[in-house]
Scaffold this motif. Structure first.
Motif, PDB file in Angstrom:
ATOM      1  N   UNK A 149      36.998  38.114  36.927  1.00  0.00           N
ATOM      2  CA  UNK A 149      37.055  38.646  38.346  1.00  0.00           C
ATOM      3  C   UNK A 149      36.047  39.998  38.916  1.00  0.00           C
ATOM      4  N   UNK A 150      36.432  40.870  37.176  1.00  0.00           N
ATOM      5  CA  UNK A 150      36.135  42.046  38.677  1.00  0.00           C
ATOM      6  C   UNK A 150      34.641  41.835  38.672  1.00  0.00           C
ATOM      7  N   UNK A 151      33.987  42.014  37.321  1.00  0.00           N
ATOM      8  CA  UNK A 151      32.435  41.192  37.488  1.00  0.00           C
ATOM      9  C   UNK A 151      31.633  40.977  38.432  1.00  0.00           C
ATOM     10  N   UNK A 152      32.415  39.262  38.736  1.00  0.00           N
ATOM     11  CA  UNK A 152      31.964  38.507  40.096  1.00  0.00           C
ATOM     12  C   UNK A 152      32.059  39.201  41.342  1.00  0.00           C
ATOM     13  N   UNK A 153      33.012  39.760  41.237  1.00  0.00           N
ATOM     14  CA  UNK A 153      33.056  40.581  42.854  1.00  0.00           C
ATOM     15  C   UNK A 153      32.499  41.720  42.895  1.00  0.00           C
ATOM     16  N   UNK A 154      31.511  42.120  41.767  1.00  0.00           N
ATOM     17  CA  UNK A 154      30.594  43.278  42.034  1.00  0.00           C
ATOM     18  C   UNK A 154      29.064  42.724  42.512  1.00  0.00           C
ATOM     19  N   UNK A 155      29.386  40.861  42.193  1.00  0.00           N
ATOM     20  CA  UNK A 155      28.248  40.748  42.613  1.00  0.00           C
ATOM     21  C   UNK A 155      27.822  39.976  44.036  1.00  0.00           C
ATOM     22  N   UNK A 156      27.786  39.310  44.651  1.00  0.00           N
ATOM     23  CA  UNK A 156      27.601  38.376  45.781  1.00  0.00           C
ATOM     24  C   UNK A 156      28.418  37.875  45.651  1.00  0.00           C
ATOM     25  N   UNK A 157      29.970  37.208  47.047  1.00  0.00           N
ATOM     26  CA  UNK A 157      30.179  35.679  47.200  1.00  0.00           C
ATOM     27  C   UNK A 157      30.180  35.480  48.479  1.00  0.00           C
ATOM     28  N   UNK A 158      31.576  34.637  48.156  1.00  0.00           N
ATOM     29  CA  UNK A 158      31.645  33.836  49.473  1.00  0.00           C
ATOM     30  C   UNK A 158      33.127  34.237  49.689  1.00  0.00           C
ATOM     31  N   UNK A 159      32.717  35.334  51.962  1.00  0.00           N
ATOM     32  CA  UNK A 159      34.572  35.261  51.402  1.00  0.00           C
ATOM     33  C   UNK A 159      34.085  34.515  53.221  1.00  0.00           C
TER      34      UNK A 159
END
Lengths: 310, 310
Positions: free
Chosen positions: B110-120
């Motif tokens: 969860x941490x690493x994926x939110x370091x990257x670009x996600x959809x809000x």
């Protein structure tokens, strides 16, 4: 020889113009801009032109979402006729110049857009320009995602001048699997080194002179980089410090890896600077190659912390 | 007659399978799933099959990003062979069943994926299931954006069973200009009204009986809806309250507009329910048409707050 690009101001017009090239499998190249086009943008267009025998699309849209309420949205230059002339010279086929309502149906407000679905740029958007401009990269990535959705390009060209933006757009393409080739084009500079920027036109003659400090500081760091990261940083800071008396206000000087992580002790990195000159915020960056020359290998009379160049 | 779909487990295999149909301009229809396929999924596939003469693609991916650390990711059923058989029966052409590394290169956290670009997903993801499952819809929209990027469908089919997800996906397509037709397919139910769900297999016999409370409560509200929103709510709550003694723990009951805003006084709306039965969280929803019958127009012997049906 120039030919006038076709101007589309609605999504439907744009879709109509791109339907046939897309059906024929032509490669679509795309250059998103905020207008106020200068030779830096022209260089991006030439890169796009060289990347495809299909259509080159340029968008001109001053995106309100990437400006904070106190920033220079209203003051940002709008020069559509001159912009179209630049596009014509560079062989652009389609210019997409939508109004705000076209990109943000119902009109734009920071609250309402964040009620909807946006692109979250992640941790990397909280440093450097993201620290000085909270929400800026949310706005950039969201509008670029929208534009990518409307244009559906095969290749898109961005300037290295906005380096953090470039790194974030590459991440977005990677993390959201957009399948678009992102080309980062080299920064175009004035003869005295100033990076071209639409915001340069805000500068008066004195400020224009002070503005050259940014590129001079970066070059000084490049020259000292064979002595390692601290030496390079010190060289840049020396140049920047001298200009504070002339009204330069430093925002940040950062030495990093090429993807904006921690600077490596040796090898390729990036040096980035942001500063305010008068009321104008300017940014610049350059590649830099760090090394750590062993003390006994240094030319006589040089030292890592000296402010003269070796 | 069935034909076995082609199985792709990497992005490259998927891209290879879709290159030719895409070049020929065929319409690609897509059904994203987490596997553990049941007749509800089969119905989505039939809808997709009917929407194109080109390829139907089904993805099977249990997306770790949409599960909170304490949720049922490890326990979630994986039944690939049976899933492929369902896809074969429904005339699916391509099944994309990537591993976690394929969708989250470098592995998922969860941490690493939110370091990257996600959809809000915005405000709408903070209510209902989003309130009970913080981050859930960030995970859903991000993985669906990734899958859309890899499949690049013309049409995608989602179940109305996950109604908030459906509304959010429509918003994502709208706000990020994805240009994909989103079809919301009706919920498939057991004869006793229970909405089909991969999680139903967690239920023991007693829980299975209690689980029918959800659809019974929604139907009771539908029947009382001509008397207005409060009457409909009261009818549903009466049914749900009776089942608390049997171990049903209500999460929410919500009466809303079709896009999950405030319920209108009259006209079309939605009623949604979530509850825990034993350790299993179940959701359901139905359309509902509210009215406000004037008191003197009511049939004799009925009253808005009565728990019997009119």
């Amino acid at each position: 020889m120039t030919s006038t690009p076709v101007l589309a101001s609605t999504r439907e017009e744009l879709a109509g113009l791109l339907a046939e090239p897309r059906r024929s499998g032509e490669r679509i190249a795309f250059v998103p801009t905020m207008g106020a086009l200068h030779d830096g943008h022209a260089s991006l267009m030439r890169t796009a032109r060289a990347a495809t025998s299909g259509p080159v699309v340029v968008s001109i849209f001053v995106n309100p979402m990437q400006f904070a309420p106190a920033e220079d949205l209203d003051r940002y230059p709008r020069t559509l006729d001159a912009d179209l002339a630049v596009c014509a010279v560079e062989g652009v086929d389609v210019v997409f110049a939508p109004g705000v309502e076209e990109m943000y149906p119902g009109g734009f407000s920071h609250d309402s857009v964040h009620d909807g679905v946006t692109v979250a740029p992640g941790e990397l958007a909280t440093i450097l320009d993201g620290e000085s401009r909270p929400g800026h990269f949310d706005g950039v990535l969201t509008v670029v995602a929208k534009l990518f959705g409307l244009v559906r390009p095969d290749v898109a060209v961005f300037g290295q001048k906005d380096y953090q933006q470039l790194v974030l757009i590459r991440r977005m393409v990677r993390d959201l699997c957009l399948g678009i080739d992102i080309v980062g084009a080299e920064t175009v500079r004035e003869p005295d080194g100033l990076a071209l920027s639409s915001r340069n036109r805000y500068l008066d003659a004195d400020e224009r002179q002070v503005a050259t400090t940014l590129s001079r500081a970066l070059r000084a760091a490049q020259e000292r980089a064979p002595y390692g990261v601290p030496a390079a940083r010190w060289a840049a800071m020396s140049v920047l410090r001298e200009a504070t008396a002339d009204g330069l206000e430093l925002d940040y000087l950062a030495l990093t890896s090429p993807d904006l992580g921690e600077a490596p002790e040796t090898g390729e990195g990036r040096i980035l600077v942001a500063a305010r000159v008068g009321t104008t915020r300017l940014i610049d960056n350059m590649p830099i190659v760090f090394d750590r020359i062993a003390p006994d290998a240094r030319p006589a009379g040089t030292a890592p912390a000296a402010s003269t160049t070796p």
